[in-house]
Design a protein around this motif. Structure first.
Motif, PDB file in Angstrom:
ATOM      1  N   LEU A   5       0.819  -1.202   0.000  1.00 17.17           N
ATOM      2  CA  LEU A   5       0.000   0.000   0.000  1.00 17.17           C
ATOM      3  C   LEU A   5       0.853   1.252   0.000  1.00 17.17           C
ATOM      4  O   LEU A   5       0.550   2.239  -0.668  1.00 17.17           O
ATOM      5  CB  LEU A   5      -0.930  -0.005   1.223  1.00 17.17           C
ATOM      6  N   LEU A   6       1.939   1.205   0.771  1.00 13.74           N
ATOM      7  CA  LEU A   6       2.833   2.362   0.826  1.00 13.74           C
ATOM      8  C   LEU A   6       3.460   2.618  -0.531  1.00 13.74           C
ATOM      9  O   LEU A   6       3.573   3.761  -0.974  1.00 13.74           O
ATOM     10  CB  LEU A   6       3.916   2.136   1.882  1.00 13.74           C
ATOM     11  N   LEU A   7       3.852   1.553  -1.226  1.00  9.23           N
ATOM     12  CA  LEU A   7       4.451   1.713  -2.554  1.00  9.23           C
ATOM     13  C   LEU A   7       3.461   2.337  -3.522  1.00  9.23           C
ATOM     14  O   LEU A   7       3.824   3.183  -4.338  1.00  9.23           O
ATOM     15  CB  LEU A   7       4.918   0.352  -3.083  1.00  9.23           C
ATOM     16  N   ILE A   8       2.189   1.933  -3.433  1.00  6.87           N
ATOM     17  CA  ILE A   8       1.174   2.503  -4.311  1.00  6.87           C
ATOM     18  C   ILE A   8       0.993   3.975  -4.012  1.00  6.87           C
ATOM     19  O   ILE A   8       0.940   4.819  -4.912  1.00  6.87           O
ATOM     20  CB  ILE A   8      -0.165   1.758  -4.151  1.00  6.87           C
ATOM     21  N   LEU A   9       0.907   4.319  -2.726  1.00  5.82           N
ATOM     22  CA  LEU A   9       0.688   5.704  -2.354  1.00  5.82           C
ATOM     23  C   LEU A   9       1.866   6.578  -2.731  1.00  5.82           C
ATOM     24  O   LEU A   9       1.698   7.684  -3.246  1.00  5.82           O
ATOM     25  CB  LEU A   9       0.417   5.806  -0.851  1.00  5.82           C
ATOM     26  N   VAL A 172      -9.587  11.534  -7.644  1.00  8.13           N
ATOM     27  CA  VAL A 172      -8.750  11.465  -6.446  1.00  8.13           C
ATOM     28  C   VAL A 172      -9.464  10.673  -5.367  1.00  8.13           C
ATOM     29  O   VAL A 172      -8.864   9.861  -4.660  1.00  8.13           O
ATOM     30  CB  VAL A 172      -8.407  12.878  -5.946  1.00  8.13           C
ATOM     31  N   ASP A 173     -10.765  10.909  -5.233  1.00  9.29           N
ATOM     32  CA  ASP A 173     -11.554  10.206  -4.221  1.00  9.29           C
ATOM     33  C   ASP A 173     -11.518   8.699  -4.454  1.00  9.29           C
ATOM     34  O   ASP A 173     -11.418   7.909  -3.514  1.00  9.29           O
ATOM     35  CB  ASP A 173     -12.994  10.714  -4.260  1.00  9.29           C
ATOM     36  N   ASN A 174     -11.583   8.272  -5.710  1.00 11.25           N
ATOM     37  CA  ASN A 174     -11.547   6.841  -6.026  1.00 11.25           C
ATOM     38  C   ASN A 174     -10.217   6.213  -5.626  1.00 11.25           C
ATOM     39  O   ASN A 174     -10.177   5.091  -5.115  1.00 11.25           O
ATOM     40  CB  ASN A 174     -11.779   6.628  -7.527  1.00 11.25           C
ATOM     41  N   VAL A 175      -9.111   6.936  -5.867  1.00 12.79           N
ATOM     42  CA  VAL A 175      -7.796   6.424  -5.494  1.00 12.79           C
ATOM     43  C   VAL A 175      -7.699   6.254  -3.982  1.00 12.79           C
ATOM     44  O   VAL A 175      -7.245   5.223  -3.471  1.00 12.79           O
ATOM     45  CB  VAL A 175      -6.687   7.371  -6.001  1.00 12.79           C
ATOM     46  N   VAL A 226       3.630  -1.467 -17.783  1.00 10.38           N
ATOM     47  CA  VAL A 226       3.816  -0.968 -16.430  1.00 10.38           C
ATOM     48  C   VAL A 226       3.581  -2.098 -15.425  1.00 10.38           C
ATOM     49  O   VAL A 226       2.821  -3.034 -15.691  1.00 10.38           O
ATOM     50  CB  VAL A 226       2.849   0.205 -16.164  1.00 10.38           C
ATOM     51  N   ASN A 227       4.256  -2.027 -14.262  1.00  9.29           N
ATOM     52  CA  ASN A 227       4.021  -3.049 -13.240  1.00  9.29           C
ATOM     53  C   ASN A 227       2.674  -2.804 -12.563  1.00  9.29           C
ATOM     54  O   ASN A 227       2.082  -1.727 -12.671  1.00  9.29           O
ATOM     55  CB  ASN A 227       5.160  -3.068 -12.218  1.00  9.29           C
ATOM     56  N   VAL A 228       2.196  -3.799 -11.854  1.00  2.80           N
ATOM     57  CA  VAL A 228       0.829  -3.773 -11.317  1.00  2.80           C
ATOM     58  C   VAL A 228       0.622  -2.612 -10.358  1.00  2.80           C
ATOM     59  O   VAL A 228      -0.360  -1.865 -10.464  1.00  2.80           O
ATOM     60  CB  VAL A 228       0.501  -5.107 -10.623  1.00  2.80           C
ATOM     61  N   ASN A 229       1.534  -2.432  -9.398  1.00  4.14           N
ATOM     62  CA  ASN A 229       1.337  -1.393  -8.392  1.00  4.14           C
ATOM     63  C   ASN A 229       1.312   0.006  -9.009  1.00  4.14           C
ATOM     64  O   ASN A 229       0.437   0.813  -8.704  1.00  4.14           O
ATOM     65  CB  ASN A 229       2.424  -1.468  -7.320  1.00  4.14           C
ATOM     66  N   LEU A 230       2.275   0.292  -9.867  1.00  2.00           N
ATOM     67  CA  LEU A 230       2.306   1.602 -10.505  1.00  2.00           C
ATOM     68  C   LEU A 230       1.110   1.772 -11.434  1.00  2.00           C
ATOM     69  O   LEU A 230       0.547   2.860 -11.554  1.00  2.00           O
ATOM     70  CB  LEU A 230       3.611   1.785 -11.273  1.00  2.00           C
ATOM     71  N   GLY A 231       0.713   0.683 -12.069  1.00  2.00           N
ATOM     72  CA  GLY A 231      -0.442   0.739 -12.950  1.00  2.00           C
ATOM     73  C   GLY A 231      -1.706   1.175 -12.235  1.00  2.00           C
ATOM     74  O   GLY A 231      -2.522   1.939 -12.773  1.00  2.00           O
ATOM     75  N   LYS A 232      -1.877   0.712 -10.994  1.00  2.00           N
ATOM     76  CA  LYS A 232      -3.057   1.097 -10.216  1.00  2.00           C
ATOM     77  C   LYS A 232      -3.109   2.594  -9.978  1.00  2.00           C
ATOM     78  O   LYS A 232      -4.187   3.184  -9.875  1.00  2.00           O
ATOM     79  CB  LYS A 232      -3.052   0.369  -8.873  1.00  2.00           C
ATOM     80  N   LYS A 261       6.377   9.517 -12.867  1.00  2.00           N
ATOM     81  CA  LYS A 261       5.857   8.172 -13.102  1.00  2.00           C
ATOM     82  C   LYS A 261       4.738   8.171 -14.141  1.00  2.00           C
ATOM     83  O   LYS A 261       4.471   7.142 -14.764  1.00  2.00           O
ATOM     84  CB  LYS A 261       5.348   7.562 -11.800  1.00  2.00           C
ATOM     85  N   HIS A 262       4.090   9.307 -14.323  1.00  2.00           N
ATOM     86  CA  HIS A 262       3.021   9.398 -15.324  1.00  2.00           C
ATOM     87  C   HIS A 262       3.579   9.528 -16.739  1.00  2.00           C
ATOM     88  O   HIS A 262       2.818   9.496 -17.702  1.00  2.00           O
ATOM     89  CB  HIS A 262       2.114  10.583 -15.013  1.00  2.00           C
ATOM     90  N   LEU A 263       4.902   9.675 -16.866  1.00  2.00           N
ATOM     91  CA  LEU A 263       5.531   9.721 -18.182  1.00  2.00           C
ATOM     92  C   LEU A 263       6.009   8.344 -18.632  1.00  2.00           C
ATOM     93  O   LEU A 263       6.179   8.104 -19.825  1.00  2.00           O
ATOM     94  CB  LEU A 263       6.736  10.675 -18.167  1.00  2.00           C
ATOM     95  N   GLN A 264       6.229   7.453 -17.690  1.00  2.00           N
ATOM     96  CA  GLN A 264       6.886   6.185 -17.985  1.00  2.00           C
ATOM     97  C   GLN A 264       5.963   5.133 -18.604  1.00  2.00           C
ATOM     98  O   GLN A 264       4.745   5.196 -18.464  1.00  2.00           O
ATOM     99  CB  GLN A 264       7.480   5.604 -16.699  1.00  2.00           C
ATOM    100  N   TYR A 265       6.582   4.169 -19.283  1.00  2.00           N
ATOM    101  CA  TYR A 265       5.937   2.956 -19.801  1.00  2.00           C
ATOM    102  C   TYR A 265       4.979   3.247 -20.963  1.00  2.00           C
ATOM    103  O   TYR A 265       4.746   4.400 -21.334  1.00  2.00           O
ATOM    104  CB  TYR A 265       5.221   2.197 -18.673  1.00  2.00           C
TER     105      TYR A 265
END
Length: 285
Positions: A5-9, A172-175, A226-232, A261-265
């Motif tokens: 969760l921390l990595l996603i945030l 933002v609320d959904n995230v 993209v990897n799963v966590n960053l993809g979320k 991170k929004h530029l990658q993949y």
């Protein structure tokens, strides 16, 4: 689970400020083609960087101030139709934190320029609190406790530059709902309690440039999935942003500042805009 969760945030909040351009590795990209009268620029930021990094490269600010509009993830006017009201409101802070945690967080913010959270229990933004705490704990507390993007936005606003935001409130609320308010609250307390875990080494202002320029070594991986966590944290938001970016760059040239991170993949903004027929080239800083 907590680590994931921390990595996603952090993926949501942290992006990389790379300050040199070499080959196709850059954090500043020129957008042209497809009938655009003037080029626009896509800038990958690091939300908790020191503003001294930006000041070290005046070319970025010159480009930003020369553009007609500025676009950020949040902050500024909405693009297009006003989004519907958010259906789920954040619970009061004193219901998210335990009493002991609430006291820790209140003491932390009381010692900052923001002051006590007690008067904002019912209206504070937990995600913004997390971002501010991370900024302070990374070593900028005495000189800067406002996130990098906010400082950049404020500079442009003071120059009467029209500023727009890419995220809808519901997005933002959904995230946040996906992560869970309680999980974010626990991680905020962990950051406050364990400064060294997020600081690695306390950067002095003179070291900021070297510290953040290390992110240049992160490849853009534009042909990879993209990897799963960053993809979320990025896939849906990137796709949601592209029509808004297209709308504004057709009206005038824009300075678009979002997390690196929004530029990658393949699902990043560079490739998504290329898929739409635009030409994107790195700018050497």
């Amino acid at each position: 689970m907590k680590r994931a969760l921390l990595l996603i945030l952090v993926a949501i909040l942290n992006c990389a400020v790379a300050v040199f351009g070499q080959d196709n590795q850059s954090v500043l990209w020129e957008i042209s083609g497809k009938g655009l009268a003037k080029p626009s620029y896509l800038f990958g930021t690091y939300h908790v960087a020191s503003i001294s990094v930006l000041d070290s490269f005046p070319q970025v600010m010159r480009i930003a101030t020369s553009c007609d509009f500025a676009l950020f993830e949040t902050g500024g006017s909405h693009i297009g139709d006003t989004p519907p009201p958010i259906q789920t409101a954040q619970p009061p802070l004193d219901s998210i934190f335990t009493p002991a945690e609430y006291a820790i967080v209140d003491s932390f913010f009381t010692a900052s320029s923001y002051g006590s959270i007690r008067q904002h229990t019912n209206d504070a933004d937990l995600l913004s609190m997390f971002q501010v705490a991370l900024t302070i704990q990374l070593g900028h507390g005495n000189k800067q406790d406002e996130p990098f993007d906010g400082l950049l936005l404020n500079r442009l606003s003071k120059l009467n530059k029209p500023v727009f935001q890419l995220d809808d409130p519901q997005e933002v609320d959904n995230v946040i709902n996906g992560l869970g308010y309680r999980n974010i609250a626990k991680m905020l307390v962990d950051i406050i309690n364990d400064k060294t875990a997020f600081q690695q080494q306390a950067p002095e202002e003179a070291k900021d440039l070297a510290l953040y320029s290390k992110t240049l070594r992160q490849p853009l991986r534009l042909s990879e999935e993209v990897n799963v966590n960053l993809g979320k944290a990025t896939i849906h938001r990137n796709a949601h942003w592209v029509p808004k970016i297209e709308e504004k760059i057709s009206e005038g040239n824009c300075f678009i500042a979002v997390g690196f991170k929004h530029l990658q993949y393949k699902t990043g903004l560079i490739q998504l805009l290329r898929n739409k027929g635009y030409t994107l080239n790195p700018v050497n800083l």
